[in-house]
Write a protein that holds these residues in place. Sequence first.
Motif, PDB file in Angstrom:
ATOM      1  N   TRP A  67      49.467  40.849  31.299  1.00  9.00           N
ATOM      2  CA  TRP A  67      48.478  41.832  31.745  1.00  9.00           C
ATOM      3  C   TRP A  67      48.996  43.248  31.490  1.00  9.00           C
ATOM      4  O   TRP A  67      50.207  43.511  31.596  1.00  9.00           O
ATOM      5  CB  TRP A  67      48.175  41.633  33.225  1.00  9.00           C
ATOM      6  CG  TRP A  67      46.990  42.410  33.717  1.00  9.00           C
ATOM      7  CD1 TRP A  67      46.994  43.465  34.576  1.00  9.00           C
ATOM      8  CD2 TRP A  67      45.624  42.201  33.370  1.00  9.00           C
ATOM      9  NE1 TRP A  67      45.729  43.927  34.805  1.00  9.00           N
ATOM     10  CE2 TRP A  67      44.853  43.165  34.074  1.00  9.00           C
ATOM     11  CE3 TRP A  67      44.970  41.299  32.532  1.00  9.00           C
ATOM     12  CZ2 TRP A  67      43.472  43.243  33.950  1.00  9.00           C
ATOM     13  CZ3 TRP A  67      43.590  41.372  32.426  1.00  9.00           C
ATOM     14  CH2 TRP A  67      42.854  42.338  33.121  1.00  9.00           C
ATOM     15  N   HIS A  68      48.106  44.163  31.149  1.00  4.63           N
ATOM     16  CA  HIS A  68      48.509  45.514  30.761  1.00  4.63           C
ATOM     17  C   HIS A  68      49.196  46.285  31.882  1.00  4.63           C
ATOM     18  O   HIS A  68      50.016  47.167  31.630  1.00  4.63           O
ATOM     19  CB  HIS A  68      47.302  46.303  30.238  1.00  4.63           C
ATOM     20  CG  HIS A  68      46.193  46.443  31.244  1.00  4.63           C
ATOM     21  ND1 HIS A  68      46.189  47.391  32.229  1.00  4.63           N
ATOM     22  CD2 HIS A  68      45.043  45.711  31.404  1.00  4.63           C
ATOM     23  CE1 HIS A  68      45.092  47.267  32.956  1.00  4.63           C
ATOM     24  NE2 HIS A  68      44.376  46.258  32.473  1.00  4.63           N
ATOM     25  N   ASP A  69      48.867  45.955  33.145  1.00  3.41           N
ATOM     26  CA  ASP A  69      49.535  46.582  34.295  1.00  3.41           C
ATOM     27  C   ASP A  69      50.658  45.658  34.735  1.00  3.41           C
ATOM     28  O   ASP A  69      50.422  44.606  35.341  1.00  3.41           O
ATOM     29  CB  ASP A  69      48.532  46.812  35.416  1.00  3.41           C
ATOM     30  CG  ASP A  69      49.140  47.565  36.602  1.00  3.41           C
ATOM     31  OD1 ASP A  69      50.378  47.679  36.671  1.00  3.41           O
ATOM     32  OD2 ASP A  69      48.362  48.023  37.471  1.00  3.41           O
ATOM     33  N   ALA A  70      51.895  46.045  34.449  1.00  2.52           N
ATOM     34  CA  ALA A  70      53.036  45.162  34.724  1.00  2.52           C
ATOM     35  C   ALA A  70      53.180  44.827  36.202  1.00  2.52           C
ATOM     36  O   ALA A  70      53.658  43.734  36.553  1.00  2.52           O
ATOM     37  CB  ALA A  70      54.321  45.817  34.201  1.00  2.52           C
ATOM     38  N   LYS A  71      52.747  45.731  37.096  1.00  2.00           N
ATOM     39  CA  LYS A  71      52.882  45.471  38.530  1.00  2.00           C
ATOM     40  C   LYS A  71      51.997  44.320  38.995  1.00  2.00           C
ATOM     41  O   LYS A  71      52.272  43.705  40.029  1.00  2.00           O
ATOM     42  CB  LYS A  71      52.536  46.733  39.322  1.00  2.00           C
ATOM     43  CG  LYS A  71      53.517  47.872  39.133  1.00  2.00           C
ATOM     44  CD  LYS A  71      53.103  49.079  39.956  1.00  2.00           C
ATOM     45  CE  LYS A  71      54.082  50.236  39.765  1.00  2.00           C
ATOM     46  NZ  LYS A  71      53.672  51.430  40.551  1.00  2.00           N
ATOM     47  N   LYS A  72      50.943  44.035  38.270  1.00  2.00           N
ATOM     48  CA  LYS A  72      50.005  42.992  38.674  1.00  2.00           C
ATOM     49  C   LYS A  72      50.323  41.632  38.056  1.00  2.00           C
ATOM     50  O   LYS A  72      49.756  40.617  38.476  1.00  2.00           O
ATOM     51  CB  LYS A  72      48.575  43.395  38.298  1.00  2.00           C
ATOM     52  CG  LYS A  72      48.042  44.592  39.069  1.00  2.00           C
ATOM     53  CD  LYS A  72      46.618  44.912  38.628  1.00  2.00           C
ATOM     54  CE  LYS A  72      46.055  46.095  39.394  1.00  2.00           C
ATOM     55  NZ  LYS A  72      44.679  46.448  38.951  1.00  2.00           N
ATOM     56  N   ARG A  73      51.185  41.584  37.100  1.00  2.00           N
ATOM     57  CA  ARG A  73      51.452  40.338  36.398  1.00  2.00           C
ATOM     58  C   ARG A  73      51.928  39.253  37.382  1.00  2.00           C
ATOM     59  O   ARG A  73      52.866  39.450  38.129  1.00  2.00           O
ATOM     60  CB  ARG A  73      52.496  40.552  35.314  1.00  2.00           C
ATOM     61  CG  ARG A  73      52.005  41.414  34.170  1.00  2.00           C
ATOM     62  CD  ARG A  73      53.124  41.772  33.214  1.00  2.00           C
ATOM     63  NE  ARG A  73      52.634  42.695  32.182  1.00  2.00           N
ATOM     64  CZ  ARG A  73      53.422  43.318  31.316  1.00  2.00           C
ATOM     65  NH1 ARG A  73      54.752  43.114  31.353  1.00  2.00           N
ATOM     66  NH2 ARG A  73      52.905  44.145  30.432  1.00  2.00           N
ATOM     67  N   GLY A  74      51.251  38.111  37.332  1.00  2.00           N
ATOM     68  CA  GLY A  74      51.598  36.994  38.198  1.00  2.00           C
ATOM     69  C   GLY A  74      51.096  37.105  39.616  1.00  2.00           C
ATOM     70  O   GLY A  74      51.250  36.168  40.410  1.00  2.00           O
ATOM     71  N   ARG A  75      50.482  38.217  39.967  1.00  3.09           N
ATOM     72  CA  ARG A  75      49.987  38.422  41.326  1.00  3.09           C
ATOM     73  C   ARG A  75      48.588  37.813  41.480  1.00  3.09           C
ATOM     74  O   ARG A  75      47.836  37.650  40.518  1.00  3.09           O
ATOM     75  CB  ARG A  75      49.925  39.910  41.666  1.00  3.09           C
ATOM     76  CG  ARG A  75      51.271  40.632  41.610  1.00  3.09           C
ATOM     77  CD  ARG A  75      51.975  40.613  42.960  1.00  3.09           C
ATOM     78  NE  ARG A  75      52.328  39.298  43.437  1.00  3.09           N
ATOM     79  CZ  ARG A  75      53.490  38.690  43.174  1.00  3.09           C
ATOM     80  NH1 ARG A  75      54.378  39.269  42.391  1.00  3.09           N
ATOM     81  NH2 ARG A  75      53.742  37.500  43.694  1.00  3.09           N
TER      82      ARG A  75
END
Length: 481
Positions: A67-75
Amino acid sequence: MAEYSFTHWDSETMLLPKEMPKPLCENPVSDGPLLRQLVELVRPGFKFDPWQAALIDHVLERYPDDWHDAKKRGRLRFRQVVIMVPRQVGKTEIAAAFALWSLALHGEKPMMYSIASTREQAEILFRRVKSMIDSQPALTKRFIATGTRGIRARKGDGGYEVRAGKEDALQGLPGVFVADELHLHKDIGSWQALVLGTSSLLDGQVLGISTAGDDDSDALRHLMEEGRRQQERFGFWYWFTPEGIEKEDPRFVLESNPAVHCGRIDLDEAMERVSSMPDAQAIRYVANRFVAQDNPWMPPQMWMQLPTAEVDLKSRVVFAVERTPSWTAATITAAYKREDGVIVTEVVASLVNPTQKVLEEKILALHRKYKPLKVFMRSASLKDLSDALRKRAVKTEFVTQAQLIPRYQSFFAAVQQKRVEHAHDEVVKRQLPSAVAKNSGDGYVLDNRASDIDAVISTVLAVTGAETTEIPAPQVLVVHT
């Protein structure tokens, strides 16, 4: 063991919601398949409907690793979830599954809170979750029930707790939340307090599931508006029947009920239930559309087309009595159940400006003459009269507001099914158009504040009383010689 993979929406095998968000990618990642596997493991023989599987998988969708927003990856994608389905499709199964996900599969081991508007509603969900925990030794090693409304982890954090749906009781609670029957939650502040509580978790979620509401369902209306904005982290799924389809049309059920569409619930049985419901109740609970708070109750022609019959007062009858709120009038109605199952009812007395003493003496006179099995009345209006009659050896039964809700529904069904005959009393005919059904919880009551409907209510009490009152067996005298 069966393979559990992500279930996509498929219009050929399931009824799709008419409103829903799109997945983030073509092959979504989700906790749903693992949760479904766990639920079906702890409930041998149980299997989710295809639409339930798809719903669970989409609700528990996660952001892909690229996902383009690394903070959201896997969330977890959705922080807020609202699911709107009609009555009797399996809402409790879905809510219980999400509760089990929070207890057993959530990586942060949060507290899971069930937000209930009524004690009965909370206990149904709690019992379902507890039964799943108790059925699996691996889960009983991790969790223990605490009383009748909570589950705790034996070691460490995590658990399940029932909370009242009041804003001040929900402030500052970090966790995952499941709110059942959102239409009963009046204040959006409670939901907002829940959302704030999840903010301390990486994968916090507030999930609400409900049927449609009425004019008083402000919180649900607000959440629908939010869901329709198609926000990335707000999931909204809505099944409903569009306007313009009459309740006699099978599409009235098929357009909104995914459980009927997939064959788990029989269409003919569902249509029979719809036919015995007032129009407003059918629109709300079957078509799953919003209705007004107050709605016309019974079409007068439905009552007037019933056969004419008079009560045989020498039979084993019951009486019922109701007054107007200001004591301007009161009605006494008789009813009995014939051997063929038909209930016959008739007004036996109409009093103008009675006092409680006058009403008491009138009932006593009728009681001495006809010896009814029982006299029914509403506790909210005539409890003192009931107490006075009991002191004079009259068997009475007062009916609470909560007990009235199923009685109104039973009476309507009996009239619709032509299991009632009556004397076509003018007072009932005159009052019936003024009988307005006011939504109350998951049912309705008749509102007697705007118009005098004492004869209508006493007729309801008499008919339902005759339906449920057991006739005592005759005494047999045995003579020993």
